[in-house]
Design a protein around this motif. Structure first.
Motif, short mmCIF file in Angstrom:
data_model
loop_
_atom_site.label_atom_id
_atom_site.label_comp_id
_atom_site.label_asym_id
_atom_site.label_seq_id
_atom_site.Cartn_x
_atom_site.Cartn_y
_atom_site.Cartn_z
N THR A 1 0.84 -1.21 0.00
CA THR A 1 0.00 0.00 0.00
C THR A 1 0.87 1.25 0.00
OG1 THR A 1 -0.12 0.26 2.41
CG2 THR A 1 -1.70 -1.28 1.39
N GLY A 2 0.26 2.35 -0.40
CA GLY A 2 0.98 3.61 -0.42
C GLY A 2 1.41 4.04 0.95
N LEU A 3 0.56 3.83 1.96
CA LEU A 3 0.90 4.20 3.32
C LEU A 3 2.14 3.47 3.79
CD1 LEU A 3 0.27 5.61 6.00
CD2 LEU A 3 -1.23 3.68 6.56
N MET A 4 2.21 2.19 3.45
CA MET A 4 3.36 1.39 3.89
C MET A 4 4.63 1.86 3.19
SD MET A 4 1.46 -2.33 4.01
CE MET A 4 2.73 -3.26 4.84
N LYS A 5 4.49 2.25 1.93
CA LYS A 5 5.66 2.79 1.21
C LYS A 5 6.12 4.09 1.84
CE LYS A 5 4.82 0.72 -3.33
NZ LYS A 5 4.47 0.99 -4.75
N SER A 6 5.14 4.91 2.24
CA SER A 6 5.49 6.19 2.84
C SER A 6 6.17 6.01 4.19
CB SER A 6 4.25 7.07 2.98
OG SER A 6 3.36 6.53 3.97
N GLU A 7 5.90 4.87 4.83
CA GLU A 7 6.52 4.56 6.12
C GLU A 7 7.89 3.90 5.97
OE1 GLU A 7 5.58 5.13 9.36
OE2 GLU A 7 4.12 6.49 8.44
N GLY A 8 8.31 3.72 4.73
CA GLY A 8 9.64 3.17 4.49
C GLY A 8 9.70 1.67 4.32
N TYR A 9 8.53 1.01 4.24
CA TYR A 9 8.53 -0.44 4.04
C TYR A 9 9.13 -0.77 2.67
CZ TYR A 9 5.47 -1.30 8.10
OH TYR A 9 4.95 -1.38 9.35
N GLY A 10 10.09 -1.63 2.65
CA GLY A 10 10.72 -2.06 1.40
C GLY A 10 11.77 -1.12 0.88
N SER A 11 11.92 0.04 1.49
CA SER A 11 12.87 1.03 0.99
C SER A 11 14.30 0.59 1.24
CB SER A 11 12.61 2.37 1.69
OG SER A 11 13.58 3.32 1.31
N GLY A 12 15.11 0.59 0.19
CA GLY A 12 16.51 0.24 0.33
C GLY A 12 16.81 -1.25 0.21
N TYR A 13 15.79 -2.07 -0.07
CA TYR A 13 16.05 -3.51 -0.21
C TYR A 13 16.84 -3.77 -1.48
CZ TYR A 13 15.35 -8.46 -1.04
OH TYR A 13 15.56 -9.79 -1.30
N GLU A 14 17.86 -4.60 -1.36
CA GLU A 14 18.68 -5.01 -2.51
C GLU A 14 18.34 -6.45 -2.87
OE1 GLU A 14 22.91 -3.97 -2.50
OE2 GLU A 14 22.53 -2.85 -0.65
N TYR A 15 17.94 -6.66 -4.10
CA TYR A 15 17.61 -8.00 -4.59
C TYR A 15 18.91 -8.76 -4.80
CZ TYR A 15 15.28 -11.57 -7.47
OH TYR A 15 14.77 -12.75 -7.97
N ASP A 16 19.13 -9.79 -3.99
CA ASP A 16 20.45 -10.45 -3.97
C ASP A 16 20.89 -10.96 -5.33
OD1 ASP A 16 21.54 -11.05 -0.93
OD2 ASP A 16 19.38 -10.75 -0.99
N HIS A 17 19.95 -11.43 -6.14
CA HIS A 17 20.34 -11.99 -7.45
C HIS A 17 20.87 -10.91 -8.39
CE1 HIS A 17 18.88 -15.96 -6.49
NE2 HIS A 17 17.73 -15.43 -6.07
N ASP A 18 20.59 -9.64 -8.07
CA ASP A 18 21.08 -8.56 -8.92
C ASP A 18 22.39 -7.97 -8.42
OD1 ASP A 18 18.89 -8.81 -10.53
OD2 ASP A 18 17.74 -7.20 -9.56
N THR A 19 22.95 -8.55 -7.36
CA THR A 19 24.20 -8.06 -6.78
C THR A 19 25.35 -8.97 -7.17
OG1 THR A 19 23.93 -9.31 -4.74
CG2 THR A 19 22.94 -7.11 -4.82
N PRO A 20 26.60 -8.48 -7.08
CA PRO A 20 27.76 -9.33 -7.38
C PRO A 20 27.74 -10.58 -6.50
CG PRO A 20 28.43 -7.04 -7.21
CD PRO A 20 27.00 -7.09 -6.77
N ALA B 1 25.59 -12.71 -6.15
CA ALA B 1 24.25 -12.99 -5.62
C ALA B 1 24.23 -12.89 -4.10
CB ALA B 1 23.76 -14.37 -6.07
N PHE B 2 24.94 -11.87 -3.58
CA PHE B 2 25.02 -11.70 -2.13
C PHE B 2 25.07 -10.21 -1.82
CE2 PHE B 2 27.42 -11.25 1.86
CZ PHE B 2 26.66 -12.06 2.69
N SER B 3 24.01 -9.70 -1.19
CA SER B 3 23.95 -8.26 -0.89
C SER B 3 24.65 -7.91 0.41
CB SER B 3 22.50 -7.79 -0.83
OG SER B 3 21.85 -8.37 0.30
N GLY B 4 24.64 -8.83 1.37
CA GLY B 4 25.26 -8.56 2.66
C GLY B 4 24.43 -7.68 3.56
N GLN B 5 23.14 -7.49 3.24
CA GLN B 5 22.30 -6.64 4.07
C GLN B 5 22.00 -7.31 5.42
OE1 GLN B 5 18.98 -5.71 1.25
NE2 GLN B 5 19.54 -3.59 1.72
N ASP B 6 21.51 -6.48 6.37
CA ASP B 6 21.10 -7.00 7.67
C ASP B 6 19.65 -7.45 7.60
OD1 ASP B 6 23.52 -6.56 8.95
OD2 ASP B 6 23.01 -4.46 9.37
#
Length: 444
Positions: A378-397, A399-404
């Motif tokens: 939902t838009g509200l959840m996006k505005s609250e930062g849900y999903g913001s900054g997620y790196e899709y591992d398969h698109d990283t060198p 296939a490992f993003s190293g995120q927390d």
């Protein structure tokens, strides 16, 4: 053997003096008349035994005799009464109720008033319920009775703590081969004839007794009944005559838990021969093979885990094979799985990791995962930062993003620590490599 000492006549037949002419089973004829004649319990009745020390002081407290059938619990209780000049009163928890207990207690009180103590022997004492067990406490405390309870079950599980705190537990051991041989030699002396067995058959008869003195003498009596004049049986003939005695094994009690514990620990200890022995013991005693198959699956995940991922596959396949083949062919599949597990590399890293994760999950409460790995439908959840900054591992060198991925309030935790053996050696390499990448990609 000296003639049986007179006791209080228990019926008119005995009172008339006719009992001596009646036929007696061999175990009854050879029942010990003194404590020194009891075999196989030297740790209790030897020179430094617990009961020997009690009798030396002429004091006897309440006791719980714990041990398998045929080890002398009833006989020792009766002889203790003789040695301490107590009246011997016997009850069986299988056949007795509250009224029987009250009657026994009242009789003991009456004797006490006349200066005579009572040893109350209760066979299968674990069969009494909690209230019935509690009824013993007052008469034990005031000295109305000396309670001697006999049980084949572990008293720690079957008897009330209050009762156990007022009695000493003495463990009776199964009779070893030497003790069984003493019984046979005594029987031959009393009967005036040798057992008609060759050396191998005699050794087999000892094993058939399975540590039970009563059973040993009953089997010997059956051999004498079956033998014709001058006949001597070999091992094969003996087994045909006796149709072998079933192993002592109660699928709901100690025998069951002792053997499954021995099987599991033999697999964990990488001893396939011991594991097969205990598996065979349980199968021979009639254990449900599907119960065994389920335990084998448990061993695969608890003690082998990812050190050999095939272990779980093979354990499950053994269960399926037994379902498909049934008895007796399917039992070989379970045996094969047991051998595989016993010879596989061992690791409980997954088992301990899951336990540690469960503890943290319970203690830390309902923490929200970091917002960057939350869905944002939902838009509200996006505005609250849900999903913001997620790196899709398969698109990283690599296939490992190293995120927390742990909740921010918890921080990164380490639960799984694979050892450097089996397949987990490879997993260890991967984890070490990913830890290196994580450190390199962590924001400075």
């Amino acid at each position: 053997m000296s003639p049986k000492r007179p006791r209080e006549a228990q019926n008119l037949f005995a009172a008339a003096g006719l009992e001596q002419d009646a036929p007696h089973p061999l175990p009854d004829k050879l029942r010990p008349r003194t404590l020194s004649e009891v075999v196989g319990q030297d740790h209790i009745l030897g020179a430094d035994g617990a009961l020997t020390r009690m009798l030396a002081t002429r004091t006897l407290g309440s006791l719980i005799f714990w041990g398998p059938p045929g080890t002398g619990k009833t006989t020792v209780a009766r002889l203790l009464a003789d040695a301490t000049e107590l009246h011997f009163e016997q009850l069986s928890a299988v056949f007795s109720g509250v009224a029987d207990l009250k009657k026994a207690f009242d009789a003991a009180r009456a004797r006490r008033e006349m200066g005579k103590g009572t040893l109350l022997f209760v066979d299968e004492v674990h069969r009494f319920n909690r209230a019935q067990q509690d009824s013993f406490l007052p008469v034990m405390e005031d000295g109305t009775v000396v309670l001697v309870g006999a049980t084949t079950e572990n008293p720690s599980f079957e008897l009330n703590a209050a009762l156990l705190s007022r009695a000493r537990v003495l463990v009776f051991h199964s009779l070893d081969a030497g003790a069984i041989e003493k019984l046979f030699a005594h029987a031959e002396k009393i009967e005036g004839k040798k057992l008609p067995l060759d050396a191998e058959a005699r050794a087999v008869l000892v094993r058939m007794a399975d540590g039970d003195g009563r059973a040993a003498l009953t089997l010997a009596e059956e051999v004498w009944r079956a033998a014709r004049e001058g006949e001597v049986f070999n091992a094969g003939q003996l087994q045909d005559i006796l149709q072998r005695r079933a192993p002592i094994y109660d699928k709901s009690a100690d025998g069951h838990y002792n053997l499954i514990s021995a099987l599991h620990k033999s697999v964990r200890g990488s001893d396939p021969d011991a594991a097969l022995y205990y598996l065979a013991r349980m199968m021979d005693a009639g254990e449900d093979p599907l119960f065994l198959a389920r335990r084998v699956v448990r061993m695969a995940v608890e003690d082998i885990g990812l050190a050999d991922p095939q272990a779980l596959v093979i354990a499950n396949a053994a269960k399926e094979a037994y379902d498909f083949l049934g008895h007796p062919e399917g039992e070989l599949a379970i045996a094969q799985a047991v051998i595989y597990l016993a010879t596989a590399p061992k690791s409980n890293a997954a088992y301990t990791a899951f336990g540690a994760a469960m503890r943290v999950a319970k203690e830390a409460g309902s923490l929200l995962p970091p917002k960057h790995i939350l869905n944002s439908p939902t838009g509200l959840m996006k505005s609250e930062g849900y999903g913001s900054g997620y790196e899709y591992d398969h698109d990283t060198p690599e296939a490992f993003s190293g995120q927390d991925y742990f909740p921010d309030a918890l921080g990164h935790q380490t639960f799984y620590d694979p050892p450097d053996r089996g397949f987990e050696r490879e997993i260890r390499k991967r984890l070490d490599y990913w830890a290196k990448l994580r450190r390199e990609r962590r924001p400075k």
